[in-house]
Design an enzyme around this catalytic site. Structure first.
Site, PDB file in Angstrom:
ATOM      1  N   GLY A  12      -6.807 112.806 -94.595  1.00 28.95           N
ATOM      2  CA  GLY A  12      -5.683 112.586 -93.684  1.00 28.95           C
ATOM      3  C   GLY A  12      -4.456 113.320 -94.207  1.00 28.95           C
ATOM      4  O   GLY A  12      -4.258 113.400 -95.420  1.00 28.95           O
ATOM      5  N   GLY A 109      -6.840 112.936-101.088  1.00 30.15           N
ATOM      6  CA  GLY A 109      -6.902 111.539-101.535  1.00 30.15           C
ATOM      7  C   GLY A 109      -8.261 111.187-102.112  1.00 30.15           C
ATOM      8  O   GLY A 109      -8.949 112.043-102.700  1.00 30.15           O
ATOM      9  N   GLY A 111     -11.376 110.512-100.884  1.00 28.96           N
ATOM     10  CA  GLY A 111     -12.567 111.261-100.452  1.00 28.96           C
ATOM     11  C   GLY A 111     -12.558 112.667-101.030  1.00 28.96           C
ATOM     12  O   GLY A 111     -13.588 113.167-101.523  1.00 28.96           O
ATOM     13  N   THR A 112     -11.374 113.284-101.003  1.00 26.72           N
ATOM     14  CA  THR A 112     -11.247 114.669-101.510  1.00 26.72           C
ATOM     15  C   THR A 112     -11.597 114.713-102.992  1.00 26.72           C
ATOM     16  O   THR A 112     -12.227 115.676-103.455  1.00 26.72           O
ATOM     17  CB  THR A 112      -9.789 115.152-101.311  1.00 26.72           C
ATOM     18  OG1 THR A 112      -9.479 115.021 -99.935  1.00 26.72           O
ATOM     19  CG2 THR A 112      -9.598 116.589-101.760  1.00 26.72           C
ATOM     20  N   THR A 132      -1.771 110.902-100.673  1.00 26.73           N
ATOM     21  CA  THR A 132      -2.175 109.945 -99.654  1.00 26.73           C
ATOM     22  C   THR A 132      -1.031 108.964 -99.448  1.00 26.73           C
ATOM     23  O   THR A 132      -0.434 108.499-100.432  1.00 26.73           O
ATOM     24  CB  THR A 132      -3.459 109.148-100.003  1.00 26.73           C
ATOM     25  OG1 THR A 132      -3.530 108.007 -99.142  1.00 26.73           O
ATOM     26  CG2 THR A 132      -3.502 108.645-101.438  1.00 26.73           C
ATOM     27  N   ASP A 134      -1.421 106.135 -98.664  1.00 31.78           N
ATOM     28  CA  ASP A 134      -1.907 104.820 -99.121  1.00 31.78           C
ATOM     29  C   ASP A 134      -1.540 104.563-100.587  1.00 31.78           C
ATOM     30  O   ASP A 134      -1.548 103.421-101.037  1.00 31.78           O
ATOM     31  CB  ASP A 134      -3.435 104.741 -98.979  1.00 31.78           C
ATOM     32  CG  ASP A 134      -3.900 105.030 -97.566  1.00 31.78           C
ATOM     33  OD1 ASP A 134      -3.091 104.896 -96.641  1.00 31.78           O
ATOM     34  OD2 ASP A 134      -5.072 105.404 -97.397  1.00 31.78           O
ATOM     35  N   GLY A 177      -2.447 101.946 -95.056  1.00 27.56           N
ATOM     36  CA  GLY A 177      -2.668 101.755 -96.492  1.00 27.56           C
ATOM     37  C   GLY A 177      -4.144 101.643 -96.832  1.00 27.56           C
ATOM     38  O   GLY A 177      -4.519 101.474 -97.988  1.00 27.56           O
ATOM     39  N   GLN A 298       3.509 106.822 -89.420  1.00 27.16           N
ATOM     40  CA  GLN A 298       3.736 106.735 -90.864  1.00 27.16           C
ATOM     41  C   GLN A 298       3.300 107.994 -91.617  1.00 27.16           C
ATOM     42  O   GLN A 298       3.639 108.179 -92.774  1.00 27.16           O
ATOM     43  CB  GLN A 298       2.988 105.526 -91.443  1.00 27.16           C
ATOM     44  CG  GLN A 298       3.500 104.217 -90.903  1.00 27.16           C
ATOM     45  CD  GLN A 298       2.492 103.097 -91.048  1.00 27.16           C
ATOM     46  OE1 GLN A 298       2.604 102.268 -91.931  1.00 27.16           O
ATOM     47  NE2 GLN A 298       1.488 103.066 -90.195  1.00 27.16           N
TER      48      GLN A 298
END
Ligand code: F6P
Length: 373
Positions: A12, A109, A111-112, A132, A134, A177, A298
């Site tokens: 994301g 983030g 997954g990456t 991220t 989050d 988040g 966000q």
């Protein structure tokens, strides 16, 4: 010798990605290192879709949200090709060699980082940067994008105050988040919330209702409740725990898959949950209740000063790693200093809010209710 580094952004998006790209590229170019941008996350390197990252391309992008390289959540080992998911790791290695890259910088983030580690194990020289909203990446105090998202969520809570007060309502506001509560907790404290629901603390709906009623009795005519998108009621959290036990002891792969699906049904990110909570609280308290879902607002907009600064520092650290040949690491910020953390310490872990974190402590001192019995 002229070096060449590839850069990609995956997962994301988040504000500050362009600032990170700009910083790394500017520094690498100053040291005579060519930079190639890979488009759409790992897809770019799998299918060799590139753009030249020149000074000109990077000029004026510091303040722009999103990513000039675009992004996707597609993984190297499960890349959609036609209607199939194909392992493109071999193709990625080949494309890396074909372009004679000395390193690949992956900005992303959780997954990456798993994908980046897999590529490092396949023999590529990988450097990562944490991003991220989050803020749930292991090994770093802060991630690119978190501060901007915190600002957006806090402003939203601030803005809800006047309308909540006029109508004497309870306002539930869903905050992103994923399965960590950093954004809900941070914006909840900064926005002065009295009840905050987090994934880290399964909540009792009865306790939340009781707190809202107590506030009303004390003459506090409205309440704003930040609800992390991953927050679960005690009942749902107990169901998930049971299913996780079953999954661990399940025999076959298909049985495990089926249980995983059920877990996802209960605990996956799903806006229906906050509407259900709103209806239940309204019934229990008789207080008029409304729901606001901030969603992708966000993740948008201009990066904050703090995110630009962080992204620029992390980008510079990543460039330095390319030039010095330090690979298999994430550039992190810890205690205000840039540090390099081995990728295998980061990948596959989630940094949730520790219950003894200083933000939790101050919130408890202020009497914030987390829905605990
Ligand atoms: O990981 C960042 C994040 O914004 C999470 O907070 C959210 O759950 C998710 O991404 C949304 O993903 P998508 O943009 O794919 O809907």
């Amino acid at each position: 010798m002229v070096k060449c580094a590839g850069i990609l952004t995956a997962g994301g998006d988040s504000p500050g990605l362009n600032a990170a790209i700009r910083s790394a590229v500017k520094i690498l170019l100053r040291h005579n290192c060519r930079t190639i941008g890979y488009m759409d996350g790992f897809e770019g390197i799998a299918f060799d879709r590139t753009m030249d990252l020149t000074e000109k391309v990077c000029s004026g992008i510091l303040t722009a949200g999103g990513t000039i390289l675009h992004t996707s959540r597609n993984k190297p080992n499960k890349m959609p090709v036609g209607d199939k998911l194909v392992d493109m790791t071999g193709a990625i290695v080949e494309n890396y060699r074909k372009r004679q890259l000395d390193a690949l910088i992956c900005i992303g983030g959780g997954g990456t980082h798993k994908s980046a580690l897999a590529l490092a194990k396949a023999g590529l020289n990988i450097i990562t940067m944490p991003k991220t909203i989050d803020n749930d990446l292991w090994g770093t105090d802060d991630c690119i994008g978190f501060n901007t998202a915190l600002g957006v969520a806090t402003t939203a809570i601030d803005n809800l105050h006047s309308t909540a007060s006029s109508h004497k309502r309870v306002m539930l506001v869903e905050i992103m988040g994923h399965k960590a509560g950093w954004l809900a907790l941070g914006s909840g404290i900064a926005g002065g919330a009295d009840v905050i629901l987090l994934p880290e603390i399964p909540y009792s709906t009865g306790k939340v209702a009781e707190t809202l009623l107590r506030r009303a009795r004390e003459g506090k005519l409205f309440s704003i409740v930040p609800v992390a998108e991953g927050a679960l009621s005690r009942e749902n959290a107990a169901k998930v725990k049971e299913l996780e036990k079953l999954r661990a002891s399940a025999g076959s792969k298909s049985e495990k898959e089926e249980i995983k699906r059920k877990i996802e049904e209960i605990s996956g990110i799903n806006p229906h949950r906050i509407f259900e909570l709103s209806r239940t609280l309204e019934k229990m308290t008789n207080l008029e209740t409304r729901v606001t879902i901030l969603g992708h607002l966000q993740r948008g907009g201009t990066p904050s000063e703090s995110d630009r600064l962080l992204a620029t520092r992390l980008g510079a650290a990543a460039a330095d790693c390319v030039l010095k040949g330090k690979f298999g690491v994430m550039t992190a910020i810890r205690g205000g200093e840039i540090q390099l953390v081995p990728l295998d310490e980061v990948a596959g872990k989630r940094k949730c809010v520790p219950l003894n974190h200083s933000w939790m402590k101050v919130a408890r001192e202020l009497g914030v209710c987390f829905g605990e019995e």
